[in-house]
Motif scaffolding. Structure first.
Motif, PDB file in Angstrom:
ATOM      1  N   SER A   2      38.076  26.981  29.535  1.00  0.00           N
ATOM      2  CA  SER A   2      37.458  25.837  28.875  1.00  0.00           C
ATOM      3  C   SER A   2      36.214  25.326  29.599  1.00  0.00           C
ATOM      4  O   SER A   2      35.355  24.726  28.994  1.00  0.00           O
ATOM      5  N   ARG A   3      36.111  25.566  30.893  1.00  0.00           N
ATOM      6  CA  ARG A   3      34.948  25.100  31.628  1.00  0.00           C
ATOM      7  C   ARG A   3      33.859  26.170  31.622  1.00  0.00           C
ATOM      8  O   ARG A   3      34.133  27.347  31.514  1.00  0.00           O
ATOM      9  N   SER A   4      32.640  25.737  31.790  1.00  0.00           N
ATOM     10  CA  SER A   4      31.518  26.667  31.858  1.00  0.00           C
ATOM     11  C   SER A   4      31.381  27.152  33.298  1.00  0.00           C
ATOM     12  O   SER A   4      30.942  26.422  34.174  1.00  0.00           O
ATOM     13  N   VAL A   5      31.775  28.378  33.563  1.00  0.00           N
ATOM     14  CA  VAL A   5      31.734  28.945  34.907  1.00  0.00           C
ATOM     15  C   VAL A   5      30.416  29.667  35.100  1.00  0.00           C
ATOM     16  O   VAL A   5      30.044  30.521  34.307  1.00  0.00           O
ATOM     17  N   LYS A   6      29.715  29.323  36.173  1.00  0.00           N
ATOM     18  CA  LYS A   6      28.399  29.899  36.388  1.00  0.00           C
ATOM     19  C   LYS A   6      28.185  30.449  37.777  1.00  0.00           C
ATOM     20  O   LYS A   6      27.193  31.108  38.030  1.00  0.00           O
ATOM     21  N   TYR A   7      29.074  30.186  38.721  1.00  0.00           N
ATOM     22  CA  TYR A   7      28.828  30.584  40.100  1.00  0.00           C
ATOM     23  C   TYR A   7      30.149  30.864  40.793  1.00  0.00           C
ATOM     24  O   TYR A   7      31.135  30.191  40.542  1.00  0.00           O
ATOM     25  N   THR A   8      30.176  31.863  41.654  1.00  0.00           N
ATOM     26  CA  THR A   8      31.397  32.201  42.373  1.00  0.00           C
ATOM     27  C   THR A   8      31.084  32.600  43.804  1.00  0.00           C
ATOM     28  O   THR A   8      29.946  32.972  44.116  1.00  0.00           O
ATOM     29  N   VAL A   9      32.079  32.511  44.680  1.00  0.00           N
ATOM     30  CA  VAL A   9      31.961  32.892  46.092  1.00  0.00           C
ATOM     31  C   VAL A   9      33.169  33.738  46.445  1.00  0.00           C
ATOM     32  O   VAL A   9      34.294  33.396  46.079  1.00  0.00           O
ATOM     33  N   VAL A  10      32.960  34.839  47.158  1.00  0.00           N
ATOM     34  CA  VAL A  10      34.048  35.693  47.628  1.00  0.00           C
ATOM     35  C   VAL A  10      34.069  35.639  49.151  1.00  0.00           C
ATOM     36  O   VAL A  10      33.038  35.797  49.796  1.00  0.00           O
ATOM     37  N   ARG A  11      35.250  35.426  49.720  1.00  0.00           N
ATOM     38  CA  ARG A  11      35.423  35.268  51.153  1.00  0.00           C
ATOM     39  C   ARG A  11      36.593  36.115  51.624  1.00  0.00           C
ATOM     40  O   ARG A  11      37.559  36.237  50.913  1.00  0.00           O
ATOM     41  N   GLN A  12      36.556  36.661  52.857  1.00  0.00           N
ATOM     42  CA  GLN A  12      37.631  37.495  53.364  1.00  0.00           C
ATOM     43  C   GLN A  12      38.496  36.755  54.385  1.00  0.00           C
ATOM     44  O   GLN A  12      38.866  37.319  55.399  1.00  0.00           O
ATOM     45  N   TYR A  13      38.830  35.529  54.132  1.00  0.00           N
ATOM     46  CA  TYR A  13      39.825  34.794  54.907  1.00  0.00           C
ATOM     47  C   TYR A  13      40.340  33.666  54.037  1.00  0.00           C
ATOM     48  O   TYR A  13      39.766  33.342  53.017  1.00  0.00           O
ATOM     49  N   TYR A  30      41.436  32.525  43.826  1.00  0.00           N
ATOM     50  CA  TYR A  30      42.260  33.732  43.774  1.00  0.00           C
ATOM     51  C   TYR A  30      42.361  34.334  45.172  1.00  0.00           C
ATOM     52  O   TYR A  30      41.373  34.389  45.901  1.00  0.00           O
ATOM     53  N   TRP A  31      43.558  34.776  45.534  1.00  0.00           N
ATOM     54  CA  TRP A  31      43.827  35.402  46.829  1.00  0.00           C
ATOM     55  C   TRP A  31      44.336  36.811  46.550  1.00  0.00           C
ATOM     56  O   TRP A  31      45.269  36.985  45.775  1.00  0.00           O
ATOM     57  N   VAL A  32      43.716  37.820  47.158  1.00  0.00           N
ATOM     58  CA  VAL A  32      44.047  39.215  46.880  1.00  0.00           C
ATOM     59  C   VAL A  32      44.394  39.931  48.178  1.00  0.00           C
ATOM     60  O   VAL A  32      43.645  39.854  49.158  1.00  0.00           O
ATOM     61  N   ASP A  33      45.520  40.630  48.186  1.00  0.00           N
ATOM     62  CA  ASP A  33      45.873  41.511  49.293  1.00  0.00           C
ATOM     63  C   ASP A  33      45.303  42.884  48.951  1.00  0.00           C
ATOM     64  O   ASP A  33      45.826  43.588  48.092  1.00  0.00           O
ATOM     65  N   ALA A  34      44.206  43.249  49.589  1.00  0.00           N
ATOM     66  CA  ALA A  34      43.538  44.513  49.305  1.00  0.00           C
ATOM     67  C   ALA A  34      44.118  45.658  50.148  1.00  0.00           C
ATOM     68  O   ALA A  34      43.564  46.749  50.148  1.00  0.00           O
ATOM     69  N   GLU A  35      45.203  45.368  50.861  1.00  0.00           N
ATOM     70  CA  GLU A  35      45.922  46.334  51.693  1.00  0.00           C
ATOM     71  C   GLU A  35      45.141  46.709  52.953  1.00  0.00           C
ATOM     72  O   GLU A  35      43.969  46.377  53.087  1.00  0.00           O
ATOM     73  N   HIS A  36      45.812  47.378  53.852  1.00  0.00           N
ATOM     74  CA  HIS A  36      45.237  47.837  55.120  1.00  0.00           C
ATOM     75  C   HIS A  36      44.642  46.689  55.935  1.00  0.00           C
ATOM     76  O   HIS A  36      43.605  46.849  56.576  1.00  0.00           O
ATOM     77  N   GLY A  37      45.291  45.523  55.875  1.00  0.00           N
ATOM     78  CA  GLY A  37      44.844  44.372  56.658  1.00  0.00           C
ATOM     79  C   GLY A  37      43.670  43.614  56.071  1.00  0.00           C
ATOM     80  O   GLY A  37      43.129  42.734  56.718  1.00  0.00           O
ATOM     81  N   MET A  39      42.256  41.033  53.317  1.00  0.00           N
ATOM     82  CA  MET A  39      42.588  40.000  52.354  1.00  0.00           C
ATOM     83  C   MET A  39      41.272  39.451  51.805  1.00  0.00           C
ATOM     84  O   MET A  39      40.298  39.301  52.534  1.00  0.00           O
ATOM     85  N   LEU A  40      41.244  39.166  50.519  1.00  0.00           N
ATOM     86  CA  LEU A  40      40.043  38.640  49.875  1.00  0.00           C
ATOM     87  C   LEU A  40      40.380  37.349  49.152  1.00  0.00           C
ATOM     88  O   LEU A  40      41.441  37.235  48.552  1.00  0.00           O
ATOM     89  N   SER A  41      39.460  36.409  49.187  1.00  0.00           N
ATOM     90  CA  SER A  41      39.634  35.218  48.359  1.00  0.00           C
ATOM     91  C   SER A  41      38.386  35.041  47.518  1.00  0.00           C
ATOM     92  O   SER A  41      37.275  35.340  47.959  1.00  0.00           O
ATOM     93  N   THR A  42      38.580  34.573  46.297  1.00  0.00           N
ATOM     94  CA  THR A  42      37.468  34.292  45.392  1.00  0.00           C
ATOM     95  C   THR A  42      37.577  32.851  44.938  1.00  0.00           C
ATOM     96  O   THR A  42      38.625  32.431  44.454  1.00  0.00           O
ATOM     97  N   SER A  43      36.518  32.102  45.104  1.00  0.00           N
ATOM     98  CA  SER A  43      36.461  30.702  44.688  1.00  0.00           C
ATOM     99  C   SER A  43      35.481  30.600  43.536  1.00  0.00           C
ATOM    100  O   SER A  43      34.368  31.129  43.621  1.00  0.00           O
ATOM    101  N   VAL A  44      35.865  29.907  42.473  1.00  0.00           N
ATOM    102  CA  VAL A  44      35.014  29.762  41.296  1.00  0.00           C
ATOM    103  C   VAL A  44      34.679  28.281  41.104  1.00  0.00           C
ATOM    104  O   VAL A  44      35.565  27.432  41.159  1.00  0.00           O
ATOM    105  N   PHE A  45      33.407  28.007  40.865  1.00  0.00           N
ATOM    106  CA  PHE A  45      32.916  26.641  40.697  1.00  0.00           C
ATOM    107  C   PHE A  45      32.093  26.518  39.427  1.00  0.00           C
ATOM    108  O   PHE A  45      31.605  27.507  38.901  1.00  0.00           O
ATOM    109  N   GLU A  46      31.914  25.302  38.968  1.00  0.00           N
ATOM    110  CA  GLU A  46      31.093  25.040  37.797  1.00  0.00           C
ATOM    111  C   GLU A  46      29.618  25.300  38.081  1.00  0.00           C
ATOM    112  O   GLU A  46      28.861  25.602  37.173  1.00  0.00           O
TER     113      GLU A  46
END
Length: 85
Positions: A2-13, A30-37, A39-46
């Motif tokens: 429902s929100r207008s998403v225009k920008y995102t950030v990906v971080r590995q902690y 979002y938090w993702v276990d990409a295996e082999h030690g 980890m990825l996180s994705t933050s989404v902002f307006e």
């Protein structure tokens, strides 16, 4: 979405979800276990302003809470969302 998403950030902690939810323009996390030690996180902002604010808060959080565990800075990728499903 429902929100207008225009920008995102990906971080590995992770470890600052409550802090993240307080940032203006926060949409999703979002938090993702990409295996082999890896980890990825994705933050989404307006907009980029929220993402920029998180970058500042995340740096402070890591310095104050996780510095001994994370001796190297994360690989950060940021940009405007061009497609979403």
């Amino acid at each position: 979405m429902s929100r207008s998403v225009k920008y995102t950030v990906v971080r590995q902690y992770e470890g600052f979800v409550p802090l993240l939810r307080q940032v203006p323009g926060f949409v999703a996390y979002y938090w993702v276990d990409a295996e082999h030690g890896v980890m990825l996180s994705t933050s989404v902002f307006e907009d980029q302003a929220g993402a920029d604010e998180l970058v500042k808060r995340a740096a402070d959080f890591v310095r104050d809470n996780l510095a001994p565990l994370l001796p190297n800075p994360p690989q950060v990728t940021a940009g405007h969302v061009v497609a979403a499903g």
